[in-house]
Design an enzyme around this catalytic site. Structure first.
Site, PDB file in Angstrom:
ATOM      1  N   ARG A 161      38.174  23.371  47.541  1.00 40.03           N
ATOM      2  CA  ARG A 161      39.222  24.240  48.113  1.00 40.03           C
ATOM      3  C   ARG A 161      40.626  23.627  48.000  1.00 40.03           C
ATOM      4  NH1 ARG A 161      37.204  25.478  53.911  1.00 40.03           N
ATOM      5  NH2 ARG A 161      36.503  23.342  53.635  1.00 40.03           N
ATOM      6  N   ASN A 180      35.157  28.912  52.096  1.00 39.23           N
ATOM      7  CA  ASN A 180      33.733  28.645  51.896  1.00 39.23           C
ATOM      8  C   ASN A 180      32.923  29.752  52.535  1.00 39.23           C
ATOM      9  OD1 ASN A 180      34.040  26.251  50.552  1.00 39.23           O
ATOM     10  ND2 ASN A 180      33.591  24.946  52.320  1.00 39.23           N
TER      11      ASN A 180
END
Length: 727
Positions: A17, A35
């Site tokens: 990320r 996520n």
């Protein structure tokens, strides 16, 4: 236009990320990344959106692996900025990252006197440290790991929440203030144990190091379980460990401070060095240079590896010699993961314990590899490499649970176009190992919210995995052992068509009820034909006969030669006994080693092959030609081994050369592409010689031994089964 991506693979807990965030902001894109249990979800808007995917693929973080990308074009939402959002739960398909050795950045911080984590024994970041061993559930967030009981301090929280920090959402993040603690345990009277107090963590490690120097046997908690540790150069300590653990001869693995220390004791190739230094830090089998008594007697190899946790590195600040670092377990049981069990089972073996209070949720042993013709060959797939995932471009198969074999057991799952191979479970011979097998199944069911439609297992009626399958009240399919070996190679190499498969191992239940193991199949994804096999012989003594090859080896040579053995008359009578027939190549190796005088008995699995390799001489070119008949007759080789008893180099070289010649000759005769699989092909010399003569497909990404059986089983299901509704 808004692009939505769902990215699957090893993409959580590995810095994925933050990488997405940096790339998106550098391209002035708007949207978000988060996520989810389906994978990482990304939405982007902006002029440079077409550049985004290429930038991402070319700049993946070290531990990330993309297996599948789904893309959707949607109407604009006019996002104002790009942000990292919190996780959401949907269907669980995301792959779990294996545990990785501590990285160079963390090691530098650990050595920096001005850093707040100076000498901190649990230092880690997004690019390294525990993963699978601490996870309870997906998504990989701290609340779903054994780190949930350690509340982050303010300093750690700032790093954890900063997208440009190396520790952004590093779930095991901690420091002296908020992280796990070491503890030193020692024996007191009446078999009880106590904890010794120290004012600093490093003092606990120094204390344990001093005990190792004194010749004591200690247990040290690592990532996936405990190691039993002693000074590898102290012959007395090593043999004391063997005595206490009741492990008379099986080799011990050794951990070294650095690659230079390894070079003092072993000859290593560039490829072996690369594997030793890799982020996965497996045990690598290498050639001995300097003999250390008690470590790997009778053979010419060592299993060597480097530190992979901060604790290991700090330990070697106080040691200038290699240490034995062998799995803490009772024979044939899984590695022990908590000190209570360690004291119960191995309290009489260890003198001191270096424990810590970060719980190991999933036990995971060390991986073992060797190099054959500059290629990595797995003997045990575990820490650093497993769980291992594969993406399958097929949607019509049911959910499959494959249970592997009884030895070197692993399990595999198939669901939602993904195959997951578990870490090494072990031999299912004890109650403890069977419990670990069941616990691993339940772990993977929980992690992926997985429910199998069908169970695939081996045909052997006495395998614990088979018994378990048949007790589950589910549809069960049983696949012949060696067919599974062949299918595992076809799966790994994406093969289709017809192949000539050489399947050499110790034990596999045959279609005729006998023990197979020296097999040549004509094989496809769907079926097989057994076209050649070693001429069956009686395994006198059955399971005990495996340990004592004299029981059957004497019966394999000409009678006038067999009469020279004292137990000839007994063996002659036993030949009429109700013992199983076998065509096992593993037993052929044992017989050759016994008849030539290399061994009296099998001290541990595979010792015959290792000793035969030790005595192989490249300059001996001769071989015995085994005729091409359905039953491959090895009698001339057995007679040769006895007639040249004591001439170890000659027997070893002629035997290996004869096997190579047989494989090459049959390959040319059938003119089909060749597959090699089974535990016998762990023999580096045999496999290497064959590959120098013919091109063959074999297992490289999964174990070539029974550790790959569950992959072959799951492959059969994917290729041959369909969901009932065909969707």
């Amino acid at each position: 236009m808004r692009y939505k991506y769902i990215i699957n693979g090893i993409v959580q807990g590995v810095g994925f990320r933050p990488t997405v965030y940096k790339i998106a902001t550098s391209l002035n894109l708007k949207g978000y990344v988060l996520n989810s249990s389906d994978g990482v979800i990304i939405e982007i808007e902006g002029k440079n959106r077409d550049k985004f995917l290429n930038e991402l693929k070319n700049n993946l973080p070290p531990l990330a692996k993309i297996e599948k990308i789904e893309c959707f074009k949607l109407p604009l939402k006019n996002y104002k900025d790009f942000e990292i959002k919190y996780s959401i739960n949907t269907t669980k398909t995301t792959s779990i990252s294996p545990d990785i050795s501590v990285c160079e950045d963390c090691l530098k911080e650990m050595r920096d006197k001005n850093n707040r984590r100076y000498l901190y024994p649990f230092i880690n970041c997004t690019n390294c440290g525990p993963r699978y061993t601490i996870i309870e559930n997906i998504p990989y967030d701290r609340v779903n790991t054994s780190m949930k009981k350690f509340k982050m301090c303010e300093n750690c929280k700032k790093e954890y929440e900063n997208p440009i920090e190396r520790r952004f959402h590093a779930e095991p993040i901690s420091c002296y203030e908020c992280g796990p603690k070491l503890s030193v345990k020692f024996k007191i009277e009446n078999g009880k144990w106590a904890v010794k107090d120290f004012n600093r963590e490093i003092k606990k490690i120094e204390f344990i190091a001093n005990k190792i120097k004194e010749g004591k046997i200690v247990a040290i908690k690592g990532l996936g379980g405990f190691h039993l540790v002693c000074d590898a150069t102290n012959e007395k300590s090593v043999y004391e460990l063997r005595k206490r653990k009741n492990r008379p001869l099986k080799p011990f693995a050794m951990m070294f401070r650095d690659i230079e220390m390894i070079k003092k004791y072993a000859d290593i190739s560039n490829k072996e060095k690369e594997l030793i230094l890799s982020k996965e830090r497996p045990i690598v089998i290498v050639k001995k240079k300097k003999e250390l008594k008690g470590i790997a007697d009778k053979i010419d190899r060592y299993g060597v590896f480097l530190p992979y946790t901060p604790i290991h590195y700090l330990l070697f600040d106080f040691l200038d010699f290699p240490i034995v670092a062998t799995s803490a377990n009772i024979s044939d049981e899984p590695i022990i993961r908590d000190s209570k069990e360690l004291i119960e089972k191995l309290g009489s073996v260890v003198d001191f314990i270096l424990d810590n209070n970060r719980d190991i949720i999933n036990a995971c042993d060390d991986s073992v590899v060797q190099v054959v013709n500059e290629e990595r060959l797995f003997m045990r797939l575990s820490r650093g490499f497993a769980p291992k995932s594969f993406y399958i471009d097929k949607k019509t198969s049911p959910n499959i649970l494959a249970l592997g074999a009884n030895q070197k057991n692993t399990i595999s799952l198939y669901f939602n176009q993904k195959v997951i191979l578990s870490p090494h479970i072990g031999d299912l011979k004890t109650l403890g190992s069977i419990e670990f097998f069941e616990r691993t199944i339940n772990t993977f069911r929980r992690l992926y919210e997985f429910k199998e439609d069908v169970i695939i297992c081996d045909k052997h009626p006495y395998y614990e995995s088979t018994k378990w399958a048949l007790s589950q009240n589910k549809e069960v399919i049983q696949i012949q052992h060696h067919f599974s070996h062949a299918l595992s190679v076809m799966f790994e190499n994406s093969l289709d068509g017809e192949f000539l498969a050489f399947l050499f191992d110790g034990t596999g239940y045959g279609d005729d009820g006998s023990i197979w193991g020296g097999e040549v199949f004509r094989v496809t994804k769907h079926n097989y034909e057994r076209i050649h096999y070693i001429k069956p012989f009686k395994l006198i003594g059955s399971e005990k006969g495996v340990k004592n090859p004299s029981n059957y080896a004497i019966s394999l040579i000409d009678e006038q030669l067999a009469k020279n053995f004292k137990n000839y008359e007994i063996i002659k009578k036993l030949q009429n006994g109700p013992f199983p027939l076998t065509s096992s190549m593993g037993r052929v190796f044992d017989a050759v080693a016994f008849l030539s005088g290399m061994i009296d008995r099998n001290e541990y699995e595979g010792i015959s092959g290792l000793i035969i390799e030790k005595f192989y001489n490249e300059n001996i070119k001769g071989f015995i030609d085994i005729g091409i008949k359905k039953e491959l007759d090895f009698k001339e080789i057995f007679n040769f081994a006895y007639l040249n008893r004591g001439k170890f180099e000659l027997v070893s070289s002629i035997f290996i050369n004869s096997l190579v010649n047989l494989v090459v000759k049959l390959s040319k005769y059938y003119n089909l592409p060749v597959i090699l699989s089974g535990g016998v092909f762990q023999n580096k010399t045999l496999l290497g010689k064959i590959l120098k003569n013919i091109y063959a497909y074999y297992n490289k990404e999964i174990p070539i031994n029974d550790g790959g059986i569950s992959i072959g089983q799951v492959a059969y299901g994917i290729w041959n089964l369909r969901r009932e509704n065909g969707t």
